[in-house]
Every structure is written in structure tokens, then in C-alpha cells.
Design a protein around this motif. Structure first.
Motif, short mmCIF file in Angstrom:
data_model
loop_
_atom_site.label_atom_id
_atom_site.label_comp_id
_atom_site.label_asym_id
_atom_site.label_seq_id
_atom_site.Cartn_x
_atom_site.Cartn_y
_atom_site.Cartn_z
N THR A 169 0.83 -1.21 0.00
CA THR A 169 0.00 0.00 0.00
C THR A 169 0.86 1.26 0.00
N ALA A 170 2.12 1.16 0.40
CA ALA A 170 3.01 2.32 0.49
C ALA A 170 3.83 2.54 -0.78
N ARG A 171 3.67 1.68 -1.77
CA ARG A 171 4.49 1.76 -2.97
C ARG A 171 4.34 3.13 -3.64
N ASP A 172 5.48 3.69 -3.99
CA ASP A 172 5.57 4.94 -4.75
C ASP A 172 4.98 6.16 -4.04
N LEU A 173 4.78 6.08 -2.73
CA LEU A 173 4.26 7.24 -2.00
C LEU A 173 5.39 8.15 -1.55
N THR A 174 5.09 9.42 -1.44
CA THR A 174 6.00 10.38 -0.81
C THR A 174 5.79 10.29 0.70
N ASP A 175 6.70 10.89 1.45
CA ASP A 175 6.53 10.94 2.91
C ASP A 175 5.24 11.64 3.27
N GLN A 216 -0.65 11.15 5.16
CA GLN A 216 -1.93 11.81 4.90
C GLN A 216 -3.11 10.96 5.35
N ARG A 217 -4.05 11.61 6.04
CA ARG A 217 -5.32 10.97 6.40
C ARG A 217 -6.28 11.17 5.24
N THR A 218 -6.90 10.10 4.78
CA THR A 218 -7.83 10.20 3.66
C THR A 218 -9.25 9.84 4.04
N GLY A 249 1.57 5.54 9.44
CA GLY A 249 1.22 5.28 10.83
C GLY A 249 0.80 3.83 11.05
N LEU A 250 0.05 3.28 10.12
CA LEU A 250 -0.35 1.88 10.25
C LEU A 250 0.87 0.96 10.22
N ILE A 251 1.82 1.25 9.34
CA ILE A 251 3.03 0.43 9.28
C ILE A 251 3.81 0.56 10.59
N LYS A 252 3.91 1.79 11.12
CA LYS A 252 4.58 1.99 12.42
C LYS A 252 3.89 1.18 13.52
N ALA A 301 -3.01 -8.47 8.89
CA ALA A 301 -4.00 -8.56 7.81
C ALA A 301 -5.07 -7.47 7.95
N GLN A 302 -5.54 -7.27 9.17
CA GLN A 302 -6.57 -6.25 9.41
C GLN A 302 -6.06 -4.87 9.03
N HIS A 303 -4.85 -4.54 9.44
CA HIS A 303 -4.32 -3.22 9.15
C HIS A 303 -3.89 -3.07 7.69
N ALA A 304 -3.54 -4.17 7.03
CA ALA A 304 -3.29 -4.10 5.59
C ALA A 304 -4.58 -3.71 4.87
N GLY A 305 -5.70 -4.21 5.34
CA GLY A 305 -6.99 -3.82 4.77
C GLY A 305 -7.29 -2.35 5.00
N HIS A 306 -7.01 -1.88 6.22
CA HIS A 306 -7.19 -0.45 6.49
C HIS A 306 -6.33 0.39 5.56
N ALA A 307 -5.06 -0.02 5.41
CA ALA A 307 -4.13 0.73 4.56
C ALA A 307 -4.59 0.72 3.10
N ASP A 308 -5.17 -0.38 2.66
CA ASP A 308 -5.67 -0.47 1.29
C ASP A 308 -6.79 0.55 1.06
N ILE A 309 -7.68 0.69 2.02
CA ILE A 309 -8.76 1.67 1.91
C ILE A 309 -8.19 3.08 1.87
N ILE A 310 -7.22 3.35 2.73
CA ILE A 310 -6.60 4.67 2.76
C ILE A 310 -5.91 4.96 1.43
N ARG A 311 -5.19 3.98 0.90
CA ARG A 311 -4.48 4.17 -0.37
C ARG A 311 -5.48 4.41 -1.51
N GLU A 312 -6.55 3.64 -1.54
CA GLU A 312 -7.54 3.85 -2.60
C GLU A 312 -8.16 5.24 -2.49
N SER A 313 -8.39 5.70 -1.26
CA SER A 313 -8.93 7.05 -1.06
C SER A 313 -7.92 8.12 -1.45
N LEU A 314 -6.64 7.80 -1.31
CA LEU A 314 -5.57 8.76 -1.61
C LEU A 314 -5.43 9.01 -3.11
N ASP A 315 -5.33 7.91 -3.89
CA ASP A 315 -5.07 8.11 -5.32
C ASP A 315 -5.72 7.06 -6.22
#
Length: 183
Positions: free
Chosen positions: A36-42, A47-49, A58-61, A163-177
Motif C-alpha cells: 500500500t506504500a508503494r511509490d508514495l512520498t513521505d 496523509q489521512r484520507t 502510521g499503520l506500518i509503524k 491482515a486487518q491493518h493491511a486492509g485499512h491501509a488499502d482503503i486509505i491508499r484507494e482514497s488517496l489516489d
């Protein structure tokens, strides 16, 4: 982005049976979280989406921190975990910082920390003499007094949390771009 799949693959190759299965499940869900973090800037990683406080960095941390704490629990018992019943407001505020990118933190640094944590956990899975080793759970409002957890159950919990947080991150990434981990 640093990919540590080779570390897990090497550990899984030397592990057999249940240990190989645990390592394979961890590797799969770690991959989806990191993906979910691929090709993202810091800035994008922080960013909260959605209306939640969560961001990809933050989820990865958070997942790295949780994995570190539970691995320490497997090795040292409840003394390696916080006593959640005695935590102060400041303690909870510090814990909340796990869920966001703080000034000066970089996605590269967060991913490197996660890779280190994953490598240590993978080594623990392959070298732990007995997955049945069990410790009393730390004091927390959500733990039954006197309850215990085996290393096996701890690892299953870490897999589920990842797994649960990977799902959260996927939603955030989809909302981001609009990018998705799958599909």
C-alpha cells in the motif's frame, strides 16, 4: 521501498510444517501492508484520507510496534508488555503517535524499521524451541485476569493484526489516489 520478502522466504525455506505456514502467512500480509506504500512520498504516507486518524505510514509503524511487543512477550512474558491498567494520559498520547507520521519521520525509515522487526520475528519463529511456550497475558481491560497465551496464539494474533491493518491501509491508499492492492 525496501522489500524483505527474501528474508521471510529464506526463513520459510528452512522452516517446516507449522512454522513454515506461520512464516508464509506473515509474509503474505506484510507484503500487502507494505504494498500500500508503494511509490508514495513521505507526505502522502502521512496523509489521512478518511475520517479516522489513520494513515499508511502510521499503520506500518503501529504494526511494527505491535509485532515487536508480542515477540518480546513470547521471549520474556508479560513484563515485556505495557500494563494498560496503569497507563497515564501521556502514555496513551505516546501510543497514539504510533498511528501517524511524526515530523522528521520518513516512509523509508518506517519501512526499514518494519523490515528489521519482521526479520527478528521470523528468526524467533524458526528458532523458538517450542511454540507451546505460554505466558500470562499482561494486565489490560480486554484480557481476562489469569489468561495465558502460547507463542503459537501470539503469532496468529500478529498475523490477524497485520491482515486487518493491511486492509485499512488499502482503503486509505484507494482514497488517496485510487490505487488498490488487489484488483
Amino acid at each position: 521501498m525496501q522489500d524483505t520478502t527474501h528474508t521471510t522466504a529464506q526463513d520459510a525455506a528452512t522452516a517446516t510444517g507449522e512454522r513454515a505456514d506461520l512464516l508464509e502467512a506473515l509474509a503474505k500480509h506484510r507484503h500487502f501492508l507494505r504494498f500500500t506504500a508503494r511509490d508514495l512520498t513521505d507526505e502522502q504516507a502521512g496523509q489521512r484520507t478518511t475520517v479516522s486518524e489513520l494513515c499508511i505510514g502510521g499503520l506500518i509503524k503501529h504494526v511494527a510496534s505491535v509485532e515487536r511487543h508480542w515477540a518480546a512477550f513470547i521471549q520474556h512474558g508479560p513484563s515485556a508488555m505495557p500494563d494498560f491498567t496503569a497507563m497515564t494520559e501521556a502514555d496513551f498520547a505516546k501510543r497514539a503517535d504510533e498511528f501517524r507520521m511524526l515530523p522528521g519521520e520518513t516512509l523509508e525509515g518506517v519501512l526499514a524499521d518494519y523490515a528489521e522487526t519482521a526479520a527478528r520475528t521470523d528468526e524467533l519463529v524458526t528458532t523458538l524451541p517450542d511454540l507451546n511456550v505460554s505466558h500470562p497475558l499482561p494486565k489490560a481491560p480486554w484480557n481476562e485476569p489469569g489468561a495465558k497465551m502460547s507463542a503459537r496464539r501470539v503469532l496468529l494474533h500478529v498475523i490477524a493484526e497485520t491482515a486487518q491493518h493491511a486492509g485499512h491501509a488499502d482503503i486509505i491508499r484507494e482514497s488517496l489516489d485510487g490505487s488498490k492492492s488487489m484488483g
